[in-house]
Enzyme design. Structure first.
Site, mmCIF file in Angstrom:
data_model
loop_
_atom_site.group_PDB
_atom_site.id
_atom_site.type_symbol
_atom_site.label_atom_id
_atom_site.label_comp_id
_atom_site.label_asym_id
_atom_site.label_seq_id
_atom_site.Cartn_x
_atom_site.Cartn_y
_atom_site.Cartn_z
ATOM 1 N N TYR A 1 -2.378 14.468 3.646
ATOM 2 C CA TYR A 1 -2.249 13.265 3.163
ATOM 3 C C TYR A 1 -2.852 12.957 1.885
ATOM 4 C CZ TYR A 1 -0.705 8.392 3.365
ATOM 5 O OH TYR A 1 -0.476 6.946 3.026
ATOM 6 N N TYR B 1 0.802 -1.220 0.155
ATOM 7 C CA TYR B 1 0.131 0.134 0.127
ATOM 8 C C TYR B 1 0.805 1.435 -0.090
ATOM 9 C CZ TYR B 1 -3.816 -3.244 0.491
ATOM 10 O OH TYR B 1 -5.025 -4.039 0.607
ATOM 11 N N SER B 2 0.688 2.110 1.123
ATOM 12 C CA SER B 2 1.508 3.436 0.882
ATOM 13 C C SER B 2 2.867 3.291 1.192
ATOM 14 C CB SER B 2 0.711 4.258 1.790
ATOM 15 O OG SER B 2 -0.536 4.675 1.597
ATOM 16 N N MET B 3 3.598 2.301 1.271
ATOM 17 C CA MET B 3 4.853 2.115 1.201
ATOM 18 C C MET B 3 5.307 2.339 -0.249
ATOM 19 S SD MET B 3 6.108 1.831 4.160
ATOM 20 C CE MET B 3 7.740 1.658 3.762
#
Length: 224
Positions: A175, A76-78
């Site tokens: 974000y 995901y957001s990695m």
């Protein structure tokens, strides 16, 4: 047993506490027993040696297949730091300047207040996520189906350029989908699909052979 060429060693020989590592695995087993997570794979290495490589629970909550040490997980957001690393590499190559306006590469953004590459990197581009609230801008994101996977990156960036900003660029950390736009910008700068750029500049040099935007069919059984 080795992992990517790293030999195993006793935790104590690496300055790690065996009791505390056991406590870590016990906690994860309790989480599985309570239904807090279906399974987990744990790898801890130090000084070039693997001190802990263990698994708990199931690979898939809908199946009985046990978790495996080579499981492939969604990150995901990695994705954000990985794409940001690629942007910094292109900056080091002299192909991209952080102060440069996004519109230099994605002309659709010329109609919006100036957004810099730096703004995309630090989430100060004035963008948001459609699932973070019910602000009119977030409603506009949902109406535009901005999260649709049917668009390619260039078309996604054009759609984003046609949507209002949540706040003026450079004024507030929010974000957001800024890194998605950064991915489209990197494609424009490099002339490569984002996946190919990341594979060439980041994943292959680091030996991250299982990291990609999709899982090949022959590795599907490893997907957690």
């Amino acid at each position: 047993m080795t992992l990517h060429g790293l030999p195993r060693a006793q935790p104590a020989d690496l300055g790690l506490c065996p009791t505390r590592l056991a406590r870590l695995m016990d906690t994860l087993r309790e989480d599985v027993a309570r239904g807090r997570l279906p399974g987990a794979a744990v790898l801890l290495a130090r000084r070039g040696h693997v001190a802990l490589l263990d698994t708990v629970g199931r690979l898939d909550p809908a199946r009985e297949a046990p978790m495996r040490p080579d499981a492939i997980f969604r990150i995901y957001s990695m994705t954000k730091p990985v794409v940001s690393v690629a942007a910094m590499m292109l900056a080091e190559d002299g192909r991209l300047a952080l102060a440069q306006p996004v519109s230099a590469w994605l002309p659709g953004f010329a109609a919006l207040p100036p957004i810099s590459v730096h703004d995309l990197l630090r989430h100060t581009a004035g963008m948001t996520y459609e699932f973070l609230g019910d602000h009119p801008v977030q409603q506009a994101y949902r109406a535009a189906r901005i999260g649709s996977r049917e668009r390619r990156n260039a078309a996604f960036a054009e759609a984003m350029a046609g949507l209002p900003l949540l706040v003026p660029p450079g004024t507030l950390w929010t974000y957001s989908r800024a890194t998605d736009v950064l991915g489209a910008l990197l494609e424009a700068v490099s002339g490569q699909p984002l996946g190919a750029l990341l594979r060439e500049r980041v994943f292959e040099p680091l030996g991250m052979h299982d990291t990609a935007f999709s899982v090949p069919a022959h590795h599907a059984a490893r997907l957690a």
